[in-house]
Design a protein around this motif. Structure first.
Motif, PDB file in Angstrom:
ATOM      1  N   HIS A  27     -19.058  29.581  19.313  1.00  0.00           N
ATOM      2  CA  HIS A  27     -18.386  28.610  20.174  1.00  0.00           C
ATOM      3  C   HIS A  27     -17.325  29.344  20.977  1.00  0.00           C
ATOM      4  N   GLY A  28     -17.156  28.985  22.235  1.00  0.00           N
ATOM      5  CA  GLY A  28     -16.134  29.643  23.042  1.00  0.00           C
ATOM      6  C   GLY A  28     -16.032  29.033  24.420  1.00  0.00           C
ATOM      7  N   ARG A  29     -15.079  29.552  25.206  1.00  0.00           N
ATOM      8  CA  ARG A  29     -14.859  29.016  26.546  1.00  0.00           C
ATOM      9  C   ARG A  29     -16.030  29.290  27.473  1.00  0.00           C
ATOM     10  N   ASP A  30     -16.770  30.370  27.204  1.00  0.00           N
ATOM     11  CA  ASP A  30     -17.836  30.759  28.116  1.00  0.00           C
ATOM     12  C   ASP A  30     -19.204  30.237  27.706  1.00  0.00           C
ATOM     13  N   GLN A  31     -19.292  29.503  26.585  1.00  0.00           N
ATOM     14  CA  GLN A  31     -20.578  28.938  26.194  1.00  0.00           C
ATOM     15  C   GLN A  31     -20.379  27.746  25.268  1.00  0.00           C
ATOM     16  N   ARG A  32     -21.376  26.849  25.285  1.00  0.00           N
ATOM     17  CA  ARG A  32     -21.326  25.638  24.468  1.00  0.00           C
ATOM     18  C   ARG A  32     -22.651  25.466  23.750  1.00  0.00           C
ATOM     19  N   VAL A  33     -22.585  25.339  22.437  1.00  0.00           N
ATOM     20  CA  VAL A  33     -23.780  25.128  21.632  1.00  0.00           C
ATOM     21  C   VAL A  33     -24.050  23.631  21.594  1.00  0.00           C
TER      22      VAL A  33
END
Length: 260
Positions: A27-33
């Motif tokens: 999980h992070g600012r640059d991607q969404r699961v």
């Protein structure tokens, strides 16, 4: 961009042991699961040990006999600017505390042994120009070749052998950047258009007040990377750490773009 990723790992465990698995999209600012599932067959006791600071998603499971771990996910990634042109170095005194550890030598990237080399090759450059010159040197002098390196190969070994795989390219770039006083770290992920499909090792460089991805091997587009793990080097981002003994039966990784 939206991607579907999959990892299937089948191993034989001669005796009961525990296994740390690191194949799930972070999980992070640059991607969404948007959806994912990790299953074991036969079913195995498992516990999640996620890292809220990095977004890494980790699972520890109890292994015995033959076990298949299957992970599938749909992940949306955001467009990011990873350009090096004009990116400035940050003075060490101004670096955030969480960035400072990535200036230090580590097990596979012993940057303290490469400082004179970096000064001789790119000592007159700064910031993005320095990193670009390091990547250009690697591209010109290091061949991508399987079978040359092994699990204990360091960046210094790769510099001497002038050959390796993506992990070795990443370690060398990280070590050379750190030797030039630029924070650098290792990143693993599913890489779109990588042939053959596998978990891919790249590097991340801290310039202009933020992290920027680079692929020292040049094998896959950065916009197609689904991040799994981030760390000092391969010791931190290994997709499987077995606290015992096991024999590989079969494994594969895949990533496909969804919706054009």
């Amino acid at each position: 961009m939206r991607f579907q990723v999959e990892a299937s790992l089948t191993y034989d465990f001669a005796a009961p042991c525990e296994v740390l698995l690191l194949v799930e999209a972070a999980h992070g600012r640059d991607q969404r699961v948007t959806s994912d599932a990790l299953t074991f067959w036969p079913p195995a006791p498992a516990r999640r040990i996620d890292d809220p600071s990095t977004g890494e998603r980790r699972t520890v499971f109890a292994a015995s006999g033959r076990i298949n771990a299957l992970y599938r996910a749909t992940v949306e990634t955001a467009a990011s600017d990873h350009g090096l042109a004009g990116a400035e170095e940050t003075a060490i005194a101004d670096l955030p505390s969480e960035v400072l550890p990535y200036l230090r030598a580590s097990r596979y990237s012993p940057s303290d042994r490469l400082m004179r080399f970096v000064e001789r090759e790119v000592g007159g450059l700064r910031g993005g120009e320095k990193v670009a010159a390091i990547l250009a040197w690697i591209a010109e002098h290091v061949d991508y070749r399987a079978g040359v390196s092994h699990a204990a190969t360091t960046a210094v070994d790769t510099l001497v052998d002038r050959a390796g795989v993506c992990r070795d390219f990443s370690h060398l770039a990280i070590a050379l950047c750190r030797a030039g006083n630029i924070p650098a770290r290792a990143v693993s992920g599913y890489a779109w258009r990588l042939e053959p499909p596998d978990l891919h090792a790249v590097a991340e460089i801290y310039l202009g007040g933020r992290w920027r991805l680079v692929d020292p091997s040049g094998l896959a587009p950065l916009e197609g990377l689904v991040r799994v793990a981030t760390g000092r080097d391969a010791a931190d981002i290994a997709f499987m750490t077995i606290f015992g003994a096991a024999t590989l039966v079969e494994q594969h990784f895949s990533i496909d773009r969804v919706g054009g």
